[in-house]
Design a protein around this motif. Sequence first.
Motif, short mmCIF file in Angstrom:
data_model
loop_
_atom_site.label_atom_id
_atom_site.label_comp_id
_atom_site.label_asym_id
_atom_site.label_seq_id
_atom_site.Cartn_x
_atom_site.Cartn_y
_atom_site.Cartn_z
N TYR A 67 7.85 5.98 6.60
CA TYR A 67 8.64 6.34 7.78
C TYR A 67 8.29 5.42 8.95
O TYR A 67 9.16 4.82 9.58
N HIS A 68 7.01 5.30 9.24
CA HIS A 68 6.59 4.50 10.40
C HIS A 68 6.88 3.02 10.22
O HIS A 68 7.33 2.35 11.15
N LEU A 69 6.65 2.49 9.02
CA LEU A 69 6.93 1.07 8.80
C LEU A 69 8.44 0.81 8.80
O LEU A 69 8.89 -0.23 9.28
N ALA A 70 9.23 1.76 8.30
CA ALA A 70 10.69 1.61 8.33
C ALA A 70 11.20 1.55 9.77
O ALA A 70 12.06 0.74 10.09
N LEU A 71 10.66 2.42 10.62
CA LEU A 71 11.07 2.37 12.03
C LEU A 71 10.69 1.04 12.67
O LEU A 71 11.46 0.46 13.42
N LEU A 72 9.51 0.57 12.34
CA LEU A 72 9.06 -0.72 12.86
C LEU A 72 10.01 -1.82 12.38
O LEU A 72 10.41 -2.69 13.15
N ALA A 73 10.38 -1.77 11.10
CA ALA A 73 11.27 -2.78 10.53
C ALA A 73 12.66 -2.72 11.16
O ALA A 73 13.31 -3.74 11.33
N ARG A 96 0.84 -1.20 0.00
CA ARG A 96 0.00 0.00 0.00
C ARG A 96 0.88 1.25 0.00
O ARG A 96 0.63 2.21 -0.73
N ILE A 97 1.91 1.25 0.81
CA ILE A 97 2.83 2.39 0.90
C ILE A 97 3.49 2.65 -0.44
O ILE A 97 3.54 3.79 -0.91
N VAL A 98 3.99 1.60 -1.06
CA VAL A 98 4.68 1.75 -2.35
C VAL A 98 3.69 2.21 -3.42
O VAL A 98 4.02 3.11 -4.21
N ALA A 99 2.51 1.64 -3.45
CA ALA A 99 1.51 2.04 -4.45
C ALA A 99 1.15 3.51 -4.31
O ALA A 99 0.99 4.22 -5.31
N ASP A 100 1.03 3.99 -3.08
CA ASP A 100 0.64 5.37 -2.83
C ASP A 100 1.83 6.33 -2.78
O ASP A 100 1.63 7.55 -2.72
N GLN A 101 3.06 5.77 -2.76
CA GLN A 101 4.26 6.59 -2.55
C GLN A 101 4.08 7.44 -1.29
O GLN A 101 4.31 8.64 -1.26
N ASP A 102 3.65 6.78 -0.22
CA ASP A 102 3.27 7.40 1.05
C ASP A 102 4.49 7.51 1.97
O ASP A 102 4.88 6.55 2.63
N ALA A 103 5.09 8.70 2.01
CA ALA A 103 6.30 8.90 2.81
C ALA A 103 6.03 8.76 4.31
O ALA A 103 6.87 8.22 5.04
N ALA A 104 4.88 9.21 4.78
CA ALA A 104 4.57 9.10 6.21
C ALA A 104 4.43 7.63 6.61
O ALA A 104 4.97 7.19 7.63
N LEU A 106 11.73 1.55 1.87
CA LEU A 106 10.90 2.50 2.60
C LEU A 106 11.69 3.75 2.98
O LEU A 106 11.19 4.87 2.87
N ILE A 107 12.92 3.55 3.41
CA ILE A 107 13.77 4.69 3.80
C ILE A 107 14.04 5.57 2.57
O ILE A 107 13.96 6.79 2.65
N GLU A 108 14.33 4.94 1.45
CA GLU A 108 14.55 5.70 0.22
C GLU A 108 13.31 6.50 -0.16
O GLU A 108 13.41 7.64 -0.61
N LEU A 109 12.14 5.91 0.02
CA LEU A 109 10.91 6.62 -0.29
C LEU A 109 10.77 7.86 0.58
O LEU A 109 10.42 8.94 0.08
N VAL A 110 11.07 7.74 1.86
CA VAL A 110 10.98 8.90 2.76
C VAL A 110 11.99 9.96 2.34
O VAL A 110 11.66 11.15 2.25
N VAL A 111 13.23 9.55 2.08
CA VAL A 111 14.26 10.51 1.71
C VAL A 111 13.90 11.20 0.40
O VAL A 111 14.02 12.42 0.28
N ASN A 112 13.45 10.44 -0.59
CA ASN A 112 13.17 11.00 -1.91
C ASN A 112 11.84 11.75 -2.01
O ASN A 112 11.74 12.73 -2.74
N LYS A 113 10.83 11.29 -1.31
CA LYS A 113 9.48 11.86 -1.48
C LYS A 113 8.98 12.60 -0.24
O LYS A 113 7.98 13.29 -0.30
N GLY A 114 9.64 12.42 0.88
CA GLY A 114 9.17 13.02 2.13
C GLY A 114 9.55 14.48 2.24
O GLY A 114 10.20 15.06 1.36
N ASP A 115 9.14 15.07 3.34
CA ASP A 115 9.51 16.47 3.61
C ASP A 115 10.71 16.49 4.56
O ASP A 115 11.18 15.45 5.02
N ASN A 116 11.20 17.69 4.84
CA ASN A 116 12.39 17.80 5.68
C ASN A 116 12.14 17.33 7.10
O ASN A 116 13.06 16.80 7.75
N ALA A 117 10.93 17.50 7.62
CA ALA A 117 10.64 17.00 8.97
C ALA A 117 10.78 15.48 9.01
O ALA A 117 11.31 14.92 9.97
N GLN A 118 10.33 14.82 7.95
CA GLN A 118 10.45 13.36 7.88
C GLN A 118 11.91 12.95 7.74
O GLN A 118 12.35 11.99 8.36
#
Length: 176
Positions: A81-87, A70-78, A100-112
């Motif tokens: 982030y949470h699933l990466a921490l869990l992993a 679901r995260i990958v399909a939606d490109q959901d950075a938030a 997941l980490i790459e998705l956050v870095v590439n698509k997320g915001d600076n807070a993420q």
Amino acid sequence: MTNELKNSQATQIQEAEQAAIEKRRGHLKSESLRIIDIAASEPYSALKCIHQLSVAGGATEATYVAIEQRIVADQDAAGAYHLALLAQNTPDLPIDARQLIELVVNKGDNAQRLALLKNLPLPPVETIKAYILASDDGDAIGQMNAYLQINPEGYGSQHMLASGQADRIVPLSPNK
């Protein structure tokens, strides 16, 4: 007679414990199926699924895979982030934390990105640094520099806590 009574009581206790375990397994399977259905049918439902997973107290491997998909399909950075921490905290999960980490870095915001920097045991420091510097966000650059000044290797907060320094898990994008 007393030995027979003790054995009978011990058997009853074991049977009750086994029944409780089976009931718990059944509950987790049921919750897992429900969460998988949400992940499969509701766009941008990763955070909802992760919350439900937490409330249920666990899930099947297929549940984690469905949330990751679901995260990958939606490109959901938030959600990433949470699933990466869990992993990171549960190494045997059947998900690709690097993706997941790459998705956050590439698509997320600076807070993420800052949250990744502070919360992952070994974050991709140089990549995060490059994205934050490229953003020209003075506040984020200042926060990053302050953090890296006290922790130049970029070891996450777990390392800092283990070394006696105080830090906290940083909330992700409080305005979202």
